[in-house]
Motif scaffolding. Sequence first.
Motif, PDB file in Angstrom:
ATOM      1  N   ASP A  23       0.854  -1.183   0.000  1.00 43.61           N
ATOM      2  CA  ASP A  23       0.000   0.000   0.000  1.00 43.61           C
ATOM      3  C   ASP A  23       0.896   1.240   0.000  1.00 43.61           C
ATOM      4  N   ASP A  25       0.303   4.251   0.679  1.00 43.93           N
ATOM      5  CA  ASP A  25       0.063   5.203   1.758  1.00 43.93           C
ATOM      6  C   ASP A  25       0.659   4.745   3.080  1.00 43.93           C
ATOM      7  N   LYS A  26       1.083   3.487   3.175  1.00 39.93           N
ATOM      8  CA  LYS A  26       1.555   2.953   4.453  1.00 39.93           C
ATOM      9  C   LYS A  26       3.002   2.468   4.404  1.00 39.93           C
ATOM     10  N   THR A  28       6.683   2.486   5.336  1.00 42.91           N
ATOM     11  CA  THR A  28       7.517   3.005   6.422  1.00 42.91           C
ATOM     12  C   THR A  28       8.865   2.296   6.381  1.00 42.91           C
TER      13      THR A  28
END
Length: 88
Positions: A23, A25-26, A28
Amino acid sequence: MPDMSASASLAMTHLVTLAKEVDEDKVTPGVLGFIVFAVMALAVWGLMKSMNRHMGRVDFKEAPDPTGASGKDTAATGTSGKTSPTQG
């Protein structure tokens, strides 16, 4: 020798499918990013501690010049800076 372009394209197709599953947006750094950062921070800390210890051992006192020269360039004055042995 096997064809390297075929294996490289096969590896890229697997990587592209893995990238589509993430994803966007996620994303990290995760645990691996933290571990790498922590190891680098510990390495810098250790190097700084070692540098401080080594700099503490340095003696900055300069020995006096045995020829009595005032620090001028020896090539300009024509002297070698070495004394000849005295005959006695």
